[in-house]
Scaffold this motif. Structure first.
Motif, PDB file in Angstrom:
ATOM      1  N   THR A  36       0.920  -1.079   0.053  1.00 47.23           N
ATOM      2  CA  THR A  36       0.123  -0.084   0.021  1.00 47.23           C
ATOM      3  C   THR A  36       0.784   1.195  -0.248  1.00 47.23           C
ATOM      4  N   HIS A  37       0.652   2.477  -0.263  1.00 46.46           N
ATOM      5  CA  HIS A  37       1.214   3.684  -0.392  1.00 46.46           C
ATOM      6  C   HIS A  37       1.668   3.854   1.133  1.00 46.46           C
ATOM      7  N   ARG A  38       0.681   3.802   2.013  1.00 44.92           N
ATOM      8  CA  ARG A  38       1.279   3.634   3.463  1.00 44.92           C
ATOM      9  C   ARG A  38       2.430   2.695   4.046  1.00 44.92           C
ATOM     10  N   SER A  41       5.824   3.598   2.127  1.00 43.02           N
ATOM     11  CA  SER A  41       6.410   4.971   2.681  1.00 43.02           C
ATOM     12  C   SER A  41       6.990   4.635   3.776  1.00 43.02           C
ATOM     13  N   ALA A  42       6.272   3.911   4.789  1.00 43.47           N
ATOM     14  CA  ALA A  42       6.636   3.563   5.969  1.00 43.47           C
ATOM     15  C   ALA A  42       7.916   2.994   6.027  1.00 43.47           C
ATOM     16  N   PRO A  48       4.303   9.913   4.034  1.00 41.64           N
ATOM     17  CA  PRO A  48       3.308   9.065   3.502  1.00 41.64           C
ATOM     18  C   PRO A  48       2.779   9.332   1.967  1.00 41.64           C
ATOM     19  N   ARG A  52       3.036   7.613  -3.440  1.00 41.77           N
ATOM     20  CA  ARG A  52       1.779   8.289  -4.202  1.00 41.77           C
ATOM     21  C   ARG A  52       2.363   8.808  -5.455  1.00 41.77           C
TER      22      ARG A  52
END
Length: 64
Positions: A36-38, A41-42, A48, A52
């Motif tokens: 997932t994007h989150r 990024s994490a 975050p 994207r």
């Protein structure tokens, strides 16, 4: 003080490498649904919105 074009490109390249590495690790650990994007990024240690933003940039390049 403004950042030179070369510095900005270098940072962008580094961010892209971090995102690709994070995505690869997440897929290896949990399959495609883990991406997932989150989560990307994490894992990459980025804000975050970074994953994207990179996805949008790559998408534009692919459509060109």
């Amino acid at each position: 003080m403004s950042v030179g074009r070369g510095e900005a490109q270098q940072r962008s390249r580094k961010r892209r490498e971090l995102i690709v590495r994070a995505t690869t690790e997440l897929i290896a650990e949990g399959g495609p649904k883990a991406v997932t994007h989150r989560a990307v990024s994490a894992r990459a240690g980025l804000p975050p919105a970074s994953a994207r933003s990179e996805e949008r940039r790559v998408g534009k390049e692919c459509r060109s």
